[in-house]
Design an enzyme around this catalytic site. Structure first.
Site, mmCIF file in Angstrom:
data_model
loop_
_atom_site.group_PDB
_atom_site.id
_atom_site.type_symbol
_atom_site.label_atom_id
_atom_site.label_comp_id
_atom_site.label_asym_id
_atom_site.label_seq_id
_atom_site.Cartn_x
_atom_site.Cartn_y
_atom_site.Cartn_z
ATOM 1 N N ASP A 263 0.451 1.004 -4.461
ATOM 2 C CA ASP A 263 1.312 -0.232 -4.760
ATOM 3 C C ASP A 263 0.689 -1.761 -4.677
ATOM 4 O OD1 ASP A 263 3.309 1.807 -4.839
ATOM 5 O OD2 ASP A 263 4.306 1.262 -3.015
ATOM 6 N N GLN B 194 0.502 9.014 -11.002
ATOM 7 C CA GLN B 194 -0.397 7.831 -10.739
ATOM 8 C C GLN B 194 -0.693 7.855 -9.131
ATOM 9 O OE1 GLN B 194 2.484 4.363 -11.928
ATOM 10 N NE2 GLN B 194 3.713 6.332 -11.867
#
Length: 313
Positions: free
Chosen positions: A116, A245
């Protein structure tokens, strides 16, 4: 898990061993500490993991660690085995757990590992670069289909409540728009972004959407449904990349960052530092107290929003 964690484990182990320290790996994060699941690490046991994704020590969300009983078990394990310090790799949840351990007398240093990239006190976190390149590869493939079928592809990427992955990947893939929680984009604006491309004879559109769903709205499906409902001239399809991801072979950037931070973490412990995160600012290693690392929200780069708007014409 985040790509680059194994490279960090390797750097931590070998740096400590080079200084004559004994190193153990905790299997499964804080749950492994509670249940005494530890393994000896040697310079050879961490060979050939620098290019592996995930974490060979595994990871776990551990509600028990947040209880007084769980914390007591973890501290007991540390004292029983004579553990003098812990290096933990992860995000804000990992940092909070390390803070609690430090308060109980167990010195902790953290390495930021999350795709993130939402930790304010470091420019980059482990896994962000690899995850972004994974998004690029997937979106490039989607563009081929979008052009063949004359449609809009709304792609949801990870990031929790942070839009760094969506924003940067949107610029790198030539997307028409990025919808991120730090910036307001309504359906009318989205239709404008797509429409101006259509008027210039573009026969495909890519929109990247952060997975954040504040106030019950957000995500790729929400925006695609509203776009088609209010502007039926557009054909939109949703792709949710999900945990694709989080996996894969780490990039060179992530391997190098992991190695630098791993060595720096051991240097910090040797210097008697505790309750800190090792990060990188302007390509320089920095040491940041946990309370500062997790208290401040990382701001989005407003310049990148302008860059995307200019390039998506």
């Amino acid at each position: 898990d985040a790509p680059g964690m194994n490279a960090a484990i390797r750097a931590i182990a070998r740096s400590a061993i080079d200084d004559g320290l004994e190193v153990v790996g905790i299997k499964g994060g804080y749950s492994g500490l509670i249940h005494n699941k530890l393994i000896d690490l040697s310079a050879r046991s961490v060979s050939n993991i620098v290019y592996s994704g995930g974490s060979f020590l595994f990871t776990d969300r551990c509600p028990e660690f947040a209880t007084p009983e769980g914390m007591a078990k973890a501290v007991e394990t540390c004292k029983k085995l004579g553990i003098d310090g812990i290096v933990a790799i992860g995000g804000d949840g990992t940092f909070r757990g390390a803070t609690d351990l430090t308060r109980k007398g167990i010195p902790c240093v953290c390495v930021p590992g999350t795709i993130d990239n939402d930790i304010a006190s470091t420019d980059y976190t482990l896994g962000f670069d690899t995850a972004m390149n994974t998004v690029l590869e997937m979106v490039d493939k989607l563009r081929d289909t979008c052009q063949s079928h004359d449609r809009c592809s709304v792609v949801e990427v990870m990031g929790r409540d942070a839009g760094f992955l969506a924003q940067n990947a949107a610029i790198a893939t030539g997307a028409e728009a990025a919808i991120i929680p730090e910036d307001q984009t309504d359906v009318d604006q989205l239709a404008t972004f797509i429409g101006r491309g259509v008027r210039k004879s573009k026969n495909s559109s890519i929109v990247l959407v952060s997975e954040s769903k504040k106030d019950g709205t957000g995500g790729a499906q929400y925006y695609a449904d509203r776009l088609v409902h209010e502007y039926p001239e557009f054909e939109a399809r949703v792709t949710i990349l999900g945990h694709l991801q989080r996996g894969g072979i780490p990039t060179a950037n992530d391997r190098i960052l992991a190695s630098r931070l791993g060595v720096a973490a051991i240097e910090a412990l040797k210097d008697g530092q505790r309750n800190i995160m090792v990060g990188v600012k302007n390509d320089q290693i920095v040491y940041v107290p946990f309370n500062k690392a997790i208290r401040i929200d990382k701001p989005i780069d407003r310049e990148l929003i302008n860059v995307l708007n200019v390039l998506s014409i």
